[in-house]
Design an enzyme around this catalytic site. Structure first.
Site, mmCIF file in Angstrom:
data_model
loop_
_atom_site.group_PDB
_atom_site.id
_atom_site.type_symbol
_atom_site.label_atom_id
_atom_site.label_comp_id
_atom_site.label_asym_id
_atom_site.label_seq_id
_atom_site.Cartn_x
_atom_site.Cartn_y
_atom_site.Cartn_z
ATOM 1 N N ARG A 230 13.100 -4.840 5.657
ATOM 2 C CA ARG A 230 13.773 -4.601 4.373
ATOM 3 C C ARG A 230 15.293 -4.650 4.449
ATOM 4 O O ARG A 230 15.970 -4.506 3.468
ATOM 5 C CB ARG A 230 13.323 -3.264 3.769
ATOM 6 C CG ARG A 230 11.995 -3.390 3.088
ATOM 7 C CD ARG A 230 11.678 -2.174 2.250
ATOM 8 N NE ARG A 230 12.031 -2.358 0.858
ATOM 9 C CZ ARG A 230 12.776 -1.535 0.164
ATOM 10 N NH1 ARG A 230 13.296 -0.481 0.727
ATOM 11 N NH2 ARG A 230 13.026 -1.739 -1.093
ATOM 12 N N HIS B 270 5.497 6.190 -2.923
ATOM 13 C CA HIS B 270 6.808 6.746 -3.260
ATOM 14 C C HIS B 270 6.647 8.197 -3.712
ATOM 15 O O HIS B 270 7.396 9.074 -3.317
ATOM 16 C CB HIS B 270 7.469 5.975 -4.411
ATOM 17 C CG HIS B 270 7.606 4.506 -4.166
ATOM 18 N ND1 HIS B 270 7.421 3.577 -5.160
ATOM 19 C CD2 HIS B 270 7.890 3.810 -3.052
ATOM 20 C CE1 HIS B 270 7.597 2.371 -4.664
ATOM 21 N NE2 HIS B 270 7.884 2.473 -3.387
ATOM 22 N N ALA C 175 3.250 1.632 2.771
ATOM 23 C CA ALA C 175 4.437 0.799 2.605
ATOM 24 C C ALA C 175 5.453 1.492 1.717
ATOM 25 O O ALA C 175 6.660 1.430 1.950
ATOM 26 C CB ALA C 175 4.054 -0.553 2.020
ATOM 27 N N CYS D 245 0.829 -1.195 0.000
ATOM 28 C CA CYS D 245 0.000 0.000 0.000
ATOM 29 C C CYS D 245 0.875 1.261 0.000
ATOM 30 O O CYS D 245 2.091 1.183 0.122
ATOM 31 C CB CYS D 245 -0.911 0.004 1.225
ATOM 32 S SG CYS D 245 -0.045 0.227 2.783
HETATM 33 S S1 SF4 Z 1 -0.980 -1.576 6.008
HETATM 34 FE FE1 SF4 Z 1 -1.989 0.066 7.171
HETATM 35 S S2 SF4 Z 1 -1.827 1.877 5.842
HETATM 36 FE FE2 SF4 Z 1 -1.469 0.065 4.542
HETATM 37 S S3 SF4 Z 1 -3.504 -0.458 3.680
HETATM 38 FE FE3 SF4 Z 1 -3.216 -1.674 5.574
HETATM 39 S S4 SF4 Z 1 -4.184 -0.423 7.186
HETATM 40 FE FE4 SF4 Z 1 -3.827 0.934 5.433
#
Ligand code: SF4
Lengths: 74, 494
Positions: free
Chosen positions: B96, B195, B65, B62
């Site tokens: 990572r 990014h 991330a 996402c």
């Molecule tokens: S990891 Fe966290 S920020 Fe990313 S989609 Fe899931 S809930 Fe949302």
């Protein structure tokens, strides 16, 4: 209207970039590309076309400008 | 098995797609292609950067991330708050392997997890007060931090918290930058937009504060460069940096592996930006080119052929001294490269590889494999865009497979049919393929090895690939009761 960026590629060609959609493409033709007029209709390699208000002289590149979409890419 | 022809590859794609319902079939067909080097534009053969279909297994991440995990996270002397519930940060913590030097918890914070740990009441009443409190607590507990970034998780955008206002106030109180990043996970189709958002936040909150460029006493030199888009995974940036320094350049900044806030702030003063990961950092390079007139080039430090090419291309931007430096570096490492190739090429020659990685390596590592005599027969990006595929088509052989945002099912079927000798992908794919008996390397984290960049990295890369492909374990995967009787007889006789 969209914000676009025009820069020179490695081979000296104009490169088009649309930040909003992360779209990069080479410019195949620009309507006005002379010492006293720069801009106008821009044709992209992917078939899209944009219009940039002509400027009185070639600007320093890269440059971010507002452009009107004439023929959408994709 | 010899390489597939164009027709066979096309038939393979068709066959794999057959199980989908009609609509999904149509959609997925656009993301799978047979490479054709004569195509100038990837758009004509493959679609990318589109929303994944619900119901298929995608391997994407996402936006959070992309921002916290990739761009901001490795900046070691800043504290990155995962703002929202605890899970997003905790489950991605330190995964990572962005190496750094420093004392964790004192002056560097890379592997730690800072979170505002949202509870129900924070969702109902808003979390701004909590954030302000955290900012002050951080200053008290970790006074040596150089700044804070606020990495928004999904709820922040949903409940409409004003993290910008809190950050501004915090920055004024601390007299250190506090950067709000609007990288909520629901934005965009993959980590790729994260990014971009992260790059923009560096532009707006680090390069300039309150609309003014940051001042510094730094004296720029004629050979200043920055390494951008190298996350120092397993030490990658270090094995790259030494090559640049040996050829006479001064590396002012590393973005962002083992990087510091000060380095980021100095970057607008360099002479040339060197972009390794184009996908995650091209945005800021474009900005610096426009605003500060700093040219940028993409380079590739995977495998000796590409390294030499890149060193020369970088040197071409400088004077003869640097050009001579580049040649000297290439010559210096040639014996080492020859030794590595002599040792491993015979063991790896002709082996076929399928890759499926993030946004850069699907094309960048091809050179490393080819230097060892191996062939990449399929590649694809999790979150690449059209411009990535544009750059890939030329690197790949004709009639090889391209797959964008491949689904778990498709990838497995392709592997069953193409039968590669090695797969390079991520942790989520690793155990499926290992259980199928196919040698596998993680190409995100280098399977806890690395570095793979630079000449030193190439030696490690070659060793790792050999170690994986020629591992005797792959021959003993069939359990005794499934062995054919003839095979047993032969074994007994022997
Ligand atoms: S990891 Fe966290 S920020 Fe990313 S989609 Fe899931 S809930 Fe949302």
């Amino acid at each position: 209207m969209a914000n676009i960026m025009i820069r020179r590629g490695a081979a000296g060609e104009y490169v088009f970039y649309l930040p909003k959609r992360d779209l990069e493409d080479t410019i195949t033709s620009m309507e006005f590309d002379q010492a006293d007029k720069w801009g106008g209709e821009i044709k992209l390699n992917n078939g899209g076309a944009y219009y940039v208000d002509p400027m009185p002289a070639p600007p320093k590149l890269p440059i971010s400008v507002r452009a009107r979409r004439m023929d959408a890419a994709e | 098995m010899s390489a597939l022809t164009r027709e066979e590859t096309e038939a393979l794609i068709k066959e794999v797609l057959e199980v989908y319902p009609e609509k999904a079939q149509k959609d997925r067909a656009k993301h799978l292609a047979v490479n054709d080097q004569s195509v100038e534009q990837s758009k004509k053969c493959i679609t990318s950067n589109r929303k994944s279909l619900p119901g298929v297994m995608t391997i994407r991440g996402c936006a959070y991330a992309g921002s916290k995990g990739v761009v901001w996270g490795p900046i070691k002397d800043m504290i990155h708050i995962s703002h929202g519930p605890v899970g997003c940060g905790q489950y991605s913590r330190a995964g990572r392997r962005n190496y750094y030097v420093g004392v964790t918890g004192v002056n560097t914070f890379g592997t730690m997890n800072f979170t505002s740990d949202f509870q129900e009441k924070d969702i109902v009443f808003g979390g701004d007060k909590k954030l302000a409190k955290i900012i002050n607590e951080i200053e008290g507990l970790f006074p040596l931090h150089k700044g804070i970034s606020v990495q928004s998780e999904c709820p922040i955008g949903l409940i409409g918290d004003d993290i910008e206002a809190v950050s501004k106030k915090g920055a004024a109180e601390l007299d250190k930058p506090v950067v709000p990043v609007r990288c909520e996970g629901f934005r965009g189709v993959s980590q790729s937009l994260g990014h971009h958002i992260a790059n923009d936040s560096i532009r707006d909150w680090v390069f300039s504060r309150d609309g003014k460029d940051v001042k510094s006493e730094f004296v720029p030199g004629p050979y200043d460069v920055s390494i951008i888009g190298d996350y120092n995974i397993g030490g990658d940036a270090w094995s790259s940096r030494i090559l640049l320094e040996e050829m006479g350049l001064r590396v002012v900044a590393q973005w962002s592996g083992d990087g510091t806030l000060a380095e980021i702030e100095l970057t607008p003063k360099v002479k040339l930006n060197l972009i390794h990961c184009y996908r995650s950092m091209n945005y800021i390079a474009r900005h610096m080119e426009e605003k500060y007139s700093i040219p940028w080039i993409e380079y590739n430090f995977f495998g000796p052929t590409k390294i030499a090419e890149s060193l020369r291309a970088i040197a071409a931007h400088f004077d003869d001294k640097i050009k001579a430096g580049a040649e000297a570096v290439i010559a210096k490492y040639q014996p080492m490269v020859d030794a590595v190739i002599a040792k491993y090429r015979t063991r790896l020659e002709g082996k076929r590889v399928m890759l499926y990685v993030g946004g850069l390596r699907p094309r960048h590592v091809i050179g490393s494999y080819e230097d060892l005599g191996m062939e990449v027969v399929g590649t694809g990006y999790e979150f690449g865009h059209n411009d990535d595929y544009d750059r890939t088509i030329k690197e790949m052989g004709n009639a090889t497979l391209l797959y964008d945002d491949v689904t778990g099912f498709e990838f497995e079927e392709f592997v069953k049919k193409v039968k590669p000798d090695l797969i390079g992908s991520g942790i989520k794919e690793k155990y499926i393929f290992q259980k199928m008996g196919v040698p596998f390397r993680q190409m995100h984290s280098w399977d806890y090895s690395g570095p793979y960049h630079g000449y030193d990295g190439f030696a490690i890369f070659a060793r790792d690939m050999d170690m994986t492909i020629n591992n005797p374990c792959w021959k003993i995967l069939t359990p005794p009761w499934q062995k054919k009787p003839e095979a047993e007889a032969i074994a007994k006789a022997a």
